[in-house]
Enzyme design. Structure first.
Site, mmCIF file in Angstrom:
data_model
loop_
_atom_site.group_PDB
_atom_site.id
_atom_site.type_symbol
_atom_site.label_atom_id
_atom_site.label_comp_id
_atom_site.label_asym_id
_atom_site.label_seq_id
_atom_site.Cartn_x
_atom_site.Cartn_y
_atom_site.Cartn_z
ATOM 1 N N ILE A 62 0.928 -1.161 0.042
ATOM 2 C CA ILE A 62 -0.069 0.035 0.180
ATOM 3 C C ILE A 62 0.725 1.332 -0.045
ATOM 4 C CG2 ILE A 62 -2.184 -1.228 0.984
ATOM 5 C CD1 ILE A 62 -1.009 -0.074 3.779
ATOM 6 N N GLY A 63 2.007 1.298 0.064
ATOM 7 C CA GLY A 63 3.059 2.421 0.124
ATOM 8 C C GLY A 63 4.361 2.024 0.186
ATOM 9 N N GLY A 109 8.474 4.337 1.145
ATOM 10 C CA GLY A 109 9.104 5.188 1.713
ATOM 11 C C GLY A 109 10.399 5.242 1.597
ATOM 12 N N GLY A 110 11.308 6.094 2.101
ATOM 13 C CA GLY A 110 12.828 6.232 1.814
ATOM 14 C C GLY A 110 13.297 5.098 2.582
ATOM 15 N N VAL A 132 5.455 -0.449 2.880
ATOM 16 C CA VAL A 132 4.377 -0.608 3.896
ATOM 17 C C VAL A 132 3.257 -1.551 3.091
ATOM 18 C CG1 VAL A 132 2.505 0.484 5.016
ATOM 19 C CG2 VAL A 132 4.652 1.656 4.795
ATOM 20 N N LYS A 177 5.059 -2.037 8.328
ATOM 21 C CA LYS A 177 6.125 -1.293 7.827
ATOM 22 C C LYS A 177 7.552 -2.187 7.722
ATOM 23 C CE LYS A 177 6.282 2.969 7.556
ATOM 24 N NZ LYS A 177 6.290 4.481 7.959
ATOM 25 N N ASP A 180 10.771 14.341 12.921
ATOM 26 C CA ASP A 180 10.458 14.228 11.384
ATOM 27 C C ASP A 180 8.824 14.659 11.089
ATOM 28 O OD1 ASP A 180 11.018 13.924 8.651
ATOM 29 O OD2 ASP A 180 10.716 11.578 8.681
#
Length: 685
Positions: free
Chosen positions: A18-19, A21-22, A26, A41, A135
């Site tokens: 579903i996703g 990132g760096g 995910v 994650k 962050d």
């Protein structure tokens, strides 16, 4: 990359990606132990070899797992399975604040303030547990489908900040505080700075500092003045702009001391948008001269005319270490640095001399709030004199000044706050309680009422969710939505609210709405019919459209079901087609007649959009039983298609049925989205 159906940690089944990132990918996963969907994650491969990073990653994630708050994405589990390091979190269906801003361009003042309050409440809870986010940015803030705002990625930022990680992994430098980009110590005030930048972007639709490289942007955080948000959004209320400016001060000492203070001013701004209650500390020897407005000048003149002087706002001198020039060359840098340091030192010495002179004059002349100080020669040296504090609450400022006149103590105005008991301009709070004994020359802080903070909650029952949320948000309330089935209300209609109509509540309070999802879904849960006789299977699947196909089986007796196209437990519409395969016994027991039909056999069914489709490249395969043997052929591969999709398939002559398998390319692998029973008919040529 994990594959669909893979089990991690002996309990989490990967459903879909579903996703990304760096640092991590995910996935949506099914927790079979607690029977719920979660977000998992998983660290990317390049970080799995760094043992120091992994250790910090686990430690911080475990700390974040102790946080439970409505405005924080809760962490459920942290673990490792065969080199796969993962965090299991609450699955939040919604949109990131970054995407939301991109879609809307700018947010309204009320909406941005409401989101900022919820983010601040989540961060405040984390800070109270000693956890700093480090962050904070719109990409790490999720707005759920029911309107709840949640902060995510706690714990990861700290682990990352302790290791050598490239800027593209660490996320955007657009939201980093000066002390973070300098590589120094960061605390809760760093989160406050990042929140201020996020609020700036919500209001203006842009970040304050842009540059071609991350280094260029970092330098602007350290050196450049921020363009006031009113330059891009002229109608921004004065108080909200002041809040943003205070959050984003380059010096940590000039920012808010805590998230609690930020929340207080944000809520106050909803009640008094153009109020001047935000205290900005701008006294800095290297900064521009602060201009005093006409209104403030008149107040100063008025107070000086009175015998007891009320000190209004505290101002501090501050030397910012960022003002030291780091770009001096090797030969001339030391000279210029010393020259600037000497100049700053001169300011400090001058300021100290002025302070000493002021203190001396005050002690000698008695210019302090509440009356004339006694001559030091008359002061008793045997014992310090104690004075009882009078009650200031309920008095006007003039009455308060009169009550302490010649008493030996002073009073000081420190701001306003809402009050339902005292009207605007009346003292509603004093820091030291009445009746307390304090040393002579003490100062008692007080606050004035800014008026009632209570609002009448409107009746939104029966309204559609969007209209109800807009009405409540405009009044300054935070809206929380829950949903349930109802035969009395149409889908999207508000069924009930809490607090109820005409109840009084404060701006910033949460109004809970229960919204209808319409009448309960009239469907059917598919049972398992494998092993049943054909007739019994048809009875068990009576609400569905049952299609029967046959095939030989060496293990299943003739007449029993060997497979079914819809899995057990799936909830589908009544009338949905399900294909069951019935055994004909061993291959040599029941000879299968050879298909001798000729002609062209076509399928022109329409495929609806499959669940989980991400608009990627697809592959379709057709499988038919031809003369007792499965025959497979590729229909589409490596192409994007639009759904609903019109099939135009030619099948084996005389074979009336088949199964179409649909896959989507996820990463480097094709992942099955579903398979569909299809029918063929002979066409005239």
């Amino acid at each position: 990359m994990l594959k669909t159906g893979m089990i991690v940690g002996d309990r989490y089944e990967v459903v879909s990606k579903i996703g990304t990132g760096g640092m991590a990918n995910v996935y949506k996963a099914k927790d079979h132990k607690l029977n719920r969907f979660v977000a998992m994650k998983v660290l990317k491969q390049e970080f799995r070899e760094d043992t120091t990073f992994i250790k910090k990653f686990k430690t911080e994630a475990q700390s974040a797992a102790g946080l439970t708050h409505p405005n924080i994405v809760n962490v459920f589990d942290v673990g490792e399975d065969d080199g796969i390091h993962y965090i299991v979190m609450e699955l939040v269906e919604g949109i990131t604040l970054k995407d939301y801003i991109s879609k809307k361009g700018k947010l309204s003042v009320k909406e941005a303030t409401s989101i900022a309050i919820q983010v601040s409440m989540g961060l405040e809870a984390a800070h109270s547990h000693g956890i700093i986010h480090r962050d904070v940015k719109p990409q790490n803030i999720i707005i759920s489908t029911d309107g709840k705002v949640k902060v995510t990625d706690f714990g990861i930022a700290r682990a990352a900040s302790s290791n050598t990680i490239s800027s593209n992994v660490m996320g955007s430098v657009h939201y980093s505080s000066p002390e973070q980009v300098r590589g120094g110590y960061s605390d809760e005030k760093s989160d406050i700075y990042s929140l201020g930048i996020t609020l700036y972007e919500m209001i203006t639709g842009r970040v304050p500092f842009e540059g071609e490289t991350t280094v260029a942007i970092a330098i602007k955080h350290l050196q450049d003045e921020m363009v006031p948000p009113s330059e891009y959004t002229p109608d921004i209320p004065h108080s909200l702009e002041q809040i943003i400016l205070k959050c984003t001060q380059k010096s940590v000492d000039k920012r808010y001391a805590s998230m609690g203070e930020v929340i207080g001013d944000l809520k106050h701004s909803l009640i008094d948008p153009n109020g001047n209650f935000v205290q900005l500390y701008t006294m800095d020897p290297t900064e521009k001269t602060m201009v005093i407005g006409e209104q403030d000048l008149q107040k100063i003149k008025q107070k000086r005319a009175e015998a007891p002087v009320v000190t209004n706002k505290r101002q501090e001198a501050f030397i910012d270490e960022n003002d030291l020039d780091d770009d001096d060359d090797e030969k001339g840098g030391l000279h210029r640095g010393l020259e600037k340091a000497m100049m700053i030192g001169g300011f400090i010495v001058g300021a100290l001399i002025i302070v000493v002179l002021l203190v001396y004059i005050v002690n000698m002349t008695g210019l302090f709030k509440g009356g004339i100080k006694k001559n030091p020669t008359e002061q008793s040296t045997a014992e310090e004199k104690m004075i009882e504090v009078p009650n200031l609450v309920g008095k006007t400022e003039d009455e308060a000044v009169e009550s302490v006149k010649n008493s030996g103590i002073g009073i000081r105005y420190v701001g306003e706050e809402p009050s339902d008991e005292y009207e605007k301009g009346i003292i509603c709070y004093q820091e030291t309680e009445a009746g307390t004994e304090v040393p002579e020359n003490s100062t008692i802080n007080y606050k004035l009422s800014s008026g009632s903070a209570l609002l009448n909650v409107p009746d939104v029952t029966g309204k559609m969710q969007g209209e109800a949320e807009a009405m409540l948000t405009e009044m300054g309330f935070v809206v929380n939505v829950s949903k349930s089935y109802s035969y009395d209300y149409q889908a999207g209609q508000v069924m009930s609210q809490n607090p109820t109509v005409n109840t009084q509540a404060k701006a910033g309070d949460t109004i809970n709405l229960e919204v209808s999802m319409g009448a309960q879904y009239d469907g059917f849960t598919v049972p398992s019919v494998v092993g049943m006789a054909e007739a019994d299977a048809k009875n068990a699947l009576a609400p569905l459209d049952v299609v029967v196909q046959s095939e030989a089986s060496e293990t299943v007796p003739a007449g029993q079901v060997t497979t079914q196209s819809l899995a057990e437990g799936v909830y589908v519409d009544k009338g949905t087609t399900i294909t069951i395969t019935v055994s004909t016994g061993p291959a040599d027991a029941t000879p299968i007649p050879t298909v001798t039909a000729t002609g062209t056999w076509k399928c022109t069914q329409v495929l609806d959009t499959p669940i989980g489709y991400q608009n990627g490249v697809v592959k379709m395969e057709l499988v038919q039983m031809v003369n007792g043997s499965p025959q497979a052929s590729t229909v589409v591969e490596g192409k994007q298609v639009e759904f609903p999709y019109q099939l135009d398939l030619t099948g084996a002559p005389g074979v009336t049925e088949g199964t179409l398998y649909l896959y989507e390319l996820i990463g480097s692998d094709y992942v099955e989205l579903g398979h569909y029973p299809i029918k063929f008919e002979q066409v005239e040529e």
